[in-house]
Enzyme design. Structure first.
Site, short mmCIF file in Angstrom:
data_model
loop_
_atom_site.label_atom_id
_atom_site.label_comp_id
_atom_site.label_asym_id
_atom_site.label_seq_id
_atom_site.Cartn_x
_atom_site.Cartn_y
_atom_site.Cartn_z
N LYS A 111 -41.99 34.99 -26.53
CA LYS A 111 -43.40 35.39 -26.60
C LYS A 111 -44.30 34.26 -26.04
O LYS A 111 -43.83 33.14 -25.81
CB LYS A 111 -43.75 35.69 -28.06
N HIS A 127 -39.03 37.81 -29.64
CA HIS A 127 -38.80 39.20 -30.06
C HIS A 127 -37.38 39.58 -29.66
O HIS A 127 -36.93 39.21 -28.58
CB HIS A 127 -39.78 40.16 -29.37
N ASN A 180 -43.86 33.53 -34.00
CA ASN A 180 -42.45 33.26 -34.30
C ASN A 180 -41.56 33.22 -33.07
O ASN A 180 -40.37 33.50 -33.12
CB ASN A 180 -41.94 34.26 -35.35
N TYR A 203 -45.06 47.55 -28.30
CA TYR A 203 -45.46 47.63 -29.71
C TYR A 203 -46.11 48.99 -29.94
O TYR A 203 -47.32 49.13 -29.81
CB TYR A 203 -46.38 46.47 -30.08
N GLU A 206 -36.83 49.68 -25.23
CA GLU A 206 -37.52 48.43 -24.87
C GLU A 206 -37.03 47.88 -23.53
O GLU A 206 -37.83 47.36 -22.74
CB GLU A 206 -37.32 47.39 -25.99
P1 ADP Z 1 -39.61 41.55 -35.57
O1 ADP Z 1 -40.39 40.87 -34.47
O2 ADP Z 1 -38.79 40.56 -36.36
O3 ADP Z 1 -38.79 42.73 -35.10
P2 ADP Z 1 -41.70 43.38 -36.56
O4 ADP Z 1 -41.34 44.32 -35.48
O5 ADP Z 1 -41.81 43.94 -37.95
O6 ADP Z 1 -40.68 42.13 -36.63
O7 ADP Z 1 -43.10 42.69 -36.26
C1 ADP Z 1 -43.45 42.36 -34.94
C2 ADP Z 1 -44.18 41.04 -34.94
O8 ADP Z 1 -45.43 41.18 -35.61
C3 ADP Z 1 -43.47 39.91 -35.69
O9 ADP Z 1 -42.47 39.28 -34.91
C4 ADP Z 1 -44.64 38.99 -36.01
O10 ADP Z 1 -44.96 38.19 -34.87
C5 ADP Z 1 -45.80 39.97 -36.24
N1 ADP Z 1 -46.07 40.30 -37.63
C6 ADP Z 1 -45.41 41.17 -38.41
N2 ADP Z 1 -46.00 41.28 -39.63
C7 ADP Z 1 -47.07 40.46 -39.63
C8 ADP Z 1 -48.08 40.11 -40.59
N3 ADP Z 1 -48.13 40.64 -41.81
N4 ADP Z 1 -49.03 39.23 -40.22
C9 ADP Z 1 -49.02 38.70 -39.00
N5 ADP Z 1 -48.10 38.98 -38.05
C10 ADP Z 1 -47.12 39.84 -38.34
#
Ligand code: ADP
Length: 164
Positions: free
Chosen positions: A11, A131, A128, A51, A142
């Site tokens: 990211k 993805h 984080n 997304y 995707e």
């Molecule tokens: P992943 O990326 O682990 O598959 P998700 O698809 O649930 O997780 O979420 C997508 C991204 O949205 C996460 O990687 C994170 O960057 C962000 N995210 C998810 N939940 C929150 C939250 N409550 N507050 C801020 N950012 C969030």
């Protein structure tokens, strides 16, 4: 053998922090194959296809909007990673979604630490770094959002007979 392909994005935070090589190294070291790789400045349409509404349902509409805005802040590195049970293996290397919960040794656990509550208070996404697709169905969709068929390559890694 359950050879799978999965979609990985480094990211904007991972790219801007200079973590591209470090992240790719970890996949290569594990014996996973890079089948496609490029740097992309995503337009809003691509981010929205990636997304989808599903994220709004799971995390809230505000998180989807924040993610789409976040992807405007700089390019991502998009990859297709291939290997045995690649979807599960890659997710394990990434670590938990919430950086605070990600175990040391994982990409998120080694390079990030913030909590959902901190991100929510600041009205930003949890940065984080990475993805990775979470299911076979998601991986298929995707990969097609980010890559044409011609951009995905077939080749043999020289260590394949030992690793696979
Ligand atoms: P992943 O990326 O682990 O598959 P998700 O698809 O649930 O997780 O979420 C997508 C991204 O949205 C996460 O990687 C994170 O960057 C962000 N995210 C998810 N939940 C929150 C939250 N409550 N507050 C801020 N950012 C969030």
């Amino acid at each position: 053998m359950a050879i799978e392909q999965t979609l990985v994005l480094i990211k904007p935070d991972g790219v801007q922090r200079g973590l591209v090589g470090e992240v790719i190294r970890r996949f290569e070291q594990r014996g996973l194959k890079i089948s496609a790789l490029k740097m992309v400045q995503a337009d809003e349409e691509t981010s929205k296809k990636h997304y989808t509404d599903d994220i709004s349902k799971r995390r809230g509409e505000h998180v989807r909007k924040q993610l789409i805005d976040f992807f405007k802040t700089g390019p991502v590195v998009a990859m297709v990673i291939e290997g045995v049970d690649a979807i599960e293996n890659v997710r394990k290397l990434c670590g938990a979604t919430e950086s605070k919960a990600a175990l040391p040794g994982t990409i998120r656990g080694d390079f990030s630490h913030v909590s959902y509550s901190h991100a929510d208070e600041k009205k930003i996404v949890v940065k984080n770094i990475i993805h990775a697709s979470s299911s076979k169905e998601d991986a298929k969709t995707e990969i097609s959002v980010w890559f044409n068929k011609e951009e995905i390559h077939t080749y043999k890694r020289s260590d394949e007979e030992h690793v696979w």
